[in-house]
Enzyme design. Structure first.
Site, mmCIF file in Angstrom:
data_model
loop_
_atom_site.group_PDB
_atom_site.id
_atom_site.type_symbol
_atom_site.label_atom_id
_atom_site.label_comp_id
_atom_site.label_asym_id
_atom_site.label_seq_id
_atom_site.Cartn_x
_atom_site.Cartn_y
_atom_site.Cartn_z
ATOM 1 N N GLU A 108 0.754 -1.068 0.020
ATOM 2 C CA GLU A 108 0.007 0.181 0.003
ATOM 3 C C GLU A 108 0.855 1.214 0.013
ATOM 4 O OE1 GLU A 108 -4.171 -1.113 2.086
ATOM 5 O OE2 GLU A 108 -2.557 -1.518 3.132
ATOM 6 N N GLU A 128 -4.000 -9.417 3.606
ATOM 7 C CA GLU A 128 -4.797 -9.188 4.793
ATOM 8 C C GLU A 128 -6.007 -9.964 5.194
ATOM 9 O OE1 GLU A 128 -2.690 -5.324 3.593
ATOM 10 O OE2 GLU A 128 -3.621 -7.030 2.540
#
Length: 248
Positions: A108, A128
């Protein structure tokens, strides 16, 4: 003094090296805070930012040993999200130089950069959901803008990882070079940016990021400012002089 990153400052750029090799550059709160300090510096004095990793790893993700103790209150505080938003909004372009794993929060952070180059060892992924959480530092909207919705869903829903060849093919990486050429390539890219007018580059980045319904107003307002700048006149005069010399 920074403990989890190394910072090199030059006249027109800052190089940040993520430096927690013992945990594969996992992003903890200290690293987040230190990166915020760099962002504050670059907001005051805009320069190109290059972010890279160490020991063949960009960043393996958020520090799970720290994340496991975070609560709903921490989630709503947007600890990692606020960092990636700030990085993306820096006045001058941000370059991510990726060698090895860029996973989870590390991916990210790379997605928040304006430009990404990598090595054949680069791997991007967002695991995740396998840890019982979502990719909540920007991947759910940035990744589909970068690689398209179908591939973003593969990465986010099914845990697909993109190697360097795939990342290049899908536009996530702009260039793939050998590991010993990664930083020279990042600096060459920064050199190309630095050779242009900084004010025009900052304006271009700001206008590029503006919502669709603000165009063309923001374009014309930015252009109006630049049309009055001495640097615009100097650069255009030099262009005309070069053209005249070639015509002789």
């Amino acid at each position: 003094m920074a403990e989890s990153i190394r910072v090199e400052r030059r006249d027109d750029r800052v190089v940040v090296t993520l430096d927690r090799p013992q945990v594969r550059n996992a992003i903890d709160r200290r690293m987040v805070d230190e990166l915020h300090e760099v962002c504050a510096e670059l907001e005051r004095d805009p320069k190109i930012l290059i972010i890279t990793g160490t020991d063949g790893v960009f960043a393996s993700g958020a520090d799970i040993a720290e994340m496991i103790e975070r609560t709903a209150e921490d989630a709503l505080a947007g600890i990692n999200m606020n960092l990636t938003i700030r990085v993306a909004r820096l006045p001058m372009p941000v370059i991510a130089a990726v060698d090895g794993y860029a996973l989870g929060g590390g991916a990210e952070l790379a997605y928040a950069a304006d430009l990404r180059i990598g090595t054949p060892r680069a791997v991007f992924g967002n695991p995740e959901t396998g840890l019982g959480i979502i990719a909540a530092a920007g991947a759910t909207w940035r990744l589909k803008e970068l690689v398209g919705e179908p591939m973003a869903k593969q990465v986010l829903f099914a845990g697909r990882r993109l190697n360097a060849e795939e990342a290049l093919r899908w536009g996530l990486l702009g260039e793939v070079v050998e590991p010993d050429e990664l930083m020279p390539a990042a600096h060459r890219l920064a050199d190309r940016i630095a050779a242009l007018d900084a004010a025009a580059t900052r304006a271009t980045k700001a206008v590029f990021a503006a919502p669709r319904d603000e165009h063309p107003r923001v374009d014309l307002e930015a252009q109006a400012v630049l049309f009055e700048s001495p640097e615009k006149r100097r650069r255009m005069a030099e262009f005309l002089e070069r053209r005249a010399r070639r015509a002789r």
